[in-house]
Design a protein around this motif. Structure first.
Motif, mmCIF file in Angstrom:
data_model
loop_
_atom_site.group_PDB
_atom_site.id
_atom_site.type_symbol
_atom_site.label_atom_id
_atom_site.label_comp_id
_atom_site.label_asym_id
_atom_site.label_seq_id
_atom_site.Cartn_x
_atom_site.Cartn_y
_atom_site.Cartn_z
ATOM 1 N N ALA A 126 0.878 -1.227 0.006
ATOM 2 C CA ALA A 126 -0.178 -0.156 0.076
ATOM 3 C C ALA A 126 0.777 1.232 0.126
ATOM 4 O O ALA A 126 2.049 1.420 0.710
ATOM 5 N N LYS A 127 0.539 2.356 -0.624
ATOM 6 C CA LYS A 127 1.112 3.530 -1.008
ATOM 7 C C LYS A 127 0.581 4.766 -0.530
ATOM 8 O O LYS A 127 -0.741 4.737 -0.946
ATOM 9 N N PRO A 128 1.250 5.616 0.226
ATOM 10 C CA PRO A 128 0.487 6.987 0.293
ATOM 11 C C PRO A 128 0.559 7.793 -0.914
ATOM 12 O O PRO A 128 1.531 7.449 -1.874
ATOM 13 N N VAL A 300 8.593 5.289 13.033
ATOM 14 C CA VAL A 300 7.902 6.373 12.287
ATOM 15 C C VAL A 300 8.940 7.074 11.465
ATOM 16 O O VAL A 300 10.203 7.153 11.696
ATOM 17 N N LYS A 301 8.516 7.258 10.191
ATOM 18 C CA LYS A 301 9.302 8.001 9.378
ATOM 19 C C LYS A 301 9.057 9.557 9.783
ATOM 20 O O LYS A 301 7.876 9.998 9.727
ATOM 21 N N ILE A 302 10.150 10.341 9.812
ATOM 22 C CA ILE A 302 10.050 11.700 10.291
ATOM 23 C C ILE A 302 10.934 12.521 9.170
ATOM 24 O O ILE A 302 12.142 12.319 8.815
ATOM 25 N N HIS A 331 14.755 8.769 10.187
ATOM 26 C CA HIS A 331 14.742 10.232 9.611
ATOM 27 C C HIS A 331 15.132 10.135 7.969
ATOM 28 O O HIS A 331 15.901 9.537 7.403
ATOM 29 N N ARG A 332 14.274 11.083 7.532
ATOM 30 C CA ARG A 332 14.593 11.088 5.897
ATOM 31 C C ARG A 332 14.432 12.715 5.364
ATOM 32 O O ARG A 332 13.247 13.157 5.325
ATOM 33 N N MET A 333 15.456 13.168 5.617
ATOM 34 C CA MET A 333 15.385 14.748 5.506
ATOM 35 C C MET A 333 15.936 15.067 4.150
ATOM 36 O O MET A 333 15.489 16.361 3.821
HETATM 37 C C1 PEP Z 1 8.374 4.985 1.444
HETATM 38 O O1 PEP Z 1 9.159 4.630 2.441
HETATM 39 O O2 PEP Z 1 7.955 4.355 0.559
HETATM 40 C C2 PEP Z 1 7.509 6.220 1.823
HETATM 41 C C3 PEP Z 1 6.623 6.585 1.209
HETATM 42 O O3 PEP Z 1 8.307 7.004 2.772
HETATM 43 P P1 PEP Z 1 7.884 8.383 3.555
HETATM 44 O O4 PEP Z 1 6.605 7.995 4.251
HETATM 45 O O5 PEP Z 1 9.001 8.682 4.322
HETATM 46 O O6 PEP Z 1 7.651 9.501 2.634
#
Ligand code: PEP
Ligand code: CO
Length: 461
Positions: A126-128, A300-302, A331-333
């Motif tokens: 599933a993708k946002p 959690v992705k921040i 963390h994904r900056m």
């Molecule tokens: C992902 O990990 O594919 C993703 C959509 O990451 P993020 O929520 O960090 O944008």
């Protein structure tokens, strides 16, 4: 030890939390199902199916993540941005495992600590999406949200949110798990036969030569230890893999949230290690509410837009009891923002007095669109964010205990740069991802070697 429920401040099925509590919160990124009865029927069937993982494994992983938090292990989390039903094949699964195995060997050898291997697989369906709908030539249809929800083709039938896909995703995840477990148990992962891990398409890679030299030295060490022991050492022939996915479609997660005999509380048994994506990390939102109550380790992705107060609240909600291994912050900056935002975030979390495992995702903040609208990432930016992250953690007195990567064992050209210096013109040659661009084998292995170079002191620290 885990059978009686300790006195906890807030979480884990305490108070009024139930697997469906999230339904009383705003839930972002959920599809609209047009037939509630069909959805209810599919969910009922999903609830009746056996789980994909066990509570023992889940708690075992939590202990390993607690060790990573202390610097005694390193977390390697990787896989596709999105799995697809079509890619649930022997070759794709085995090749992805080979890359993760090779990377883990490089890391173990270089960092002198064991590696916790976690795949983005067996449920990453599933993708946002940035918009709920997509318009082409004046026609608007619901966005493609991943194979768990609908299909990528641009027609009304494919884009309908189809509850049958919940069951299909569970089945494909189970097949993936089954194959991964079997490969990890048997000869495939045998340290005495690392040639089984070779990918045929990279025979001539300059990195492969360096890798093989390292493997030869490990082979010598393995033979030495077995000679010393006077017998084959069983653990040299096995490799453990855990699974993770973004816990995005909450009906799917809820239907696989179970109680088990002799354990207190609730477990998400669709995966060992669910994570909350950046777009659904609001403290009042449904995703945080859901994850608050399960006993799995959660991540959690921040990103740079998260404020310090929100981050602190998030940590307090997800790990109020300061449980080791419970919470990982990924963390994904982006290379350009990491120096501005990571230090304040490390300080904010330190101020809560609560411990977390810090992990760097150098992929998602470095996505860009080039030329004719192709999504890509530059290896130099990925490398730069990762190296800066190590330095920033060292300066703050915190520890970077893991990496989170999008990669594949297939011969793709989706990210630019790396050992072969892929350029914009190469992207069209083998661009297969329908979502984010992934590192190919060479780029992934190169990154593992860079991590070793950068963090060589980790084990000694
Ligand atoms: C992902 O990990 O594919 C993703 C959509 O990451 P993020 O929520 O960090 O944008
Ligand atoms: Co992605």
């Amino acid at each position: 030890m885990n059978s009686s429920k300790p006195k906890l401040r807030a979480v884990h099925g305490a108070g009024d939390w139930l697997p469906d509590s999230w339904q009383r919160r705003p839930a972002a990124q959920q599809p609209t199902y047009d037939d509630p009865a069909e959805l209810a029927d599919a969910l009922a069937r999903l609830r009746g199916l056996p789980p994909l993982v066990t509570s023992w494994e889940v708690l075992g992983l939590k202990r390993l993540l607690a060790e990573a938090q202390e610097g005694r292990r390193f977390l390697l989390q990787g896989g596709d941005c999105a799995e697809s039903f079509a890619d649930c094949t022997s070759e794709v699964i085995a090749n992805r495992l080979k890359v993760l195995l090779q990377m883990s060997l490089v890391l173990i050898h270089g960092l002198r600590v064991p590696v916790v291997r976690v795949g983005r697989f067996a449920g990453q369906y599933a993708k946002p999406r940035s918009a709920d709908s997509e318009t082409r030539d004046g026609v608007s249809l619901p966005s493609y949200r991943g194979d768990l929800i609908n299909g990528p083709a641009f027609d009304a039938a494919a884009r309908r949110a189809d509850p049958q896909r919940l069951l299909e995703a569970h089945a494909r995840s189970a097949m993936t798990m089954n194959f991964v477990r079997a490969l990890g148990e048997g000869g495939f992962a045998d340290l005495r036969h690392p040639e089984y891990w070779d990918l045929t398409w990279v025979e001539h890679s300059p990195l492969a030569a360096e890798y093989r030299r390292m493997v030869a030295s490990i082979g010598g060490a393995v033979r030495f230890m077995e000679t010393l022991a006077g017998e084959a050492i069983a653990s040299f022939s096995r490799a453990e893999f855990f699974t993770s996915h973004e816990a995005l479609l909450l009906h799917y997660e809820e239907a696989q949230t179970r109680r088990v005999p002799r354990q207190w509380g609730w477990f998400n048994l669709s995966t060992h290690f669910p994570w909350i994506g950046m777009r659904t990390a609001g403290v009042d939102g449904a995703h945080v509410e859901y994850c608050r109550g399960i006993r799995n380790p959660v991540a959690v992705k921040i990103g740079p837009s998260m404020g310090d107060a929100q981050l602190q609240r998030l940590v307090e909600m997800l790990n109020p009891d300061n449980e080791p291994g419970r919470l990982t912050l990924i963390h994904r900056m982006g290379a350009r923002k990491v120096a501005e935002h990571l230090p304040r975030m490390l300080a904010a979390v330190q101020a809560t007095g609560l411990r977390v495992l810090w992990c760097c995702d150098p992929m998602h903040g470095n996505t860009e669109t080039v030329g004719n609208g192709v999504k890509t990432r530059r290896f130099a930016n990925i490398r730069s964010e990762l190296e800066l992250a190590f330095d920033i953690h060292a300066a703050a007195g915190t520890r970077l205990g893991g990496v989170h990567l999008e990669l594949t064992g297939e011969d793709v050209t989706e990210c630019m740069g790396g050992a072969r210096g892929l350029g914009e013109g190469d992207l069209s040659r083998a661009y297969k991802s329908s979502v984010d661009p992934r590192l190919n084998y060479e780029q992934a292995l190169e990154l593992a070697m860079l991590i070793v170079r950068k963090s060589g002191g980790i084990a000694a620290a």
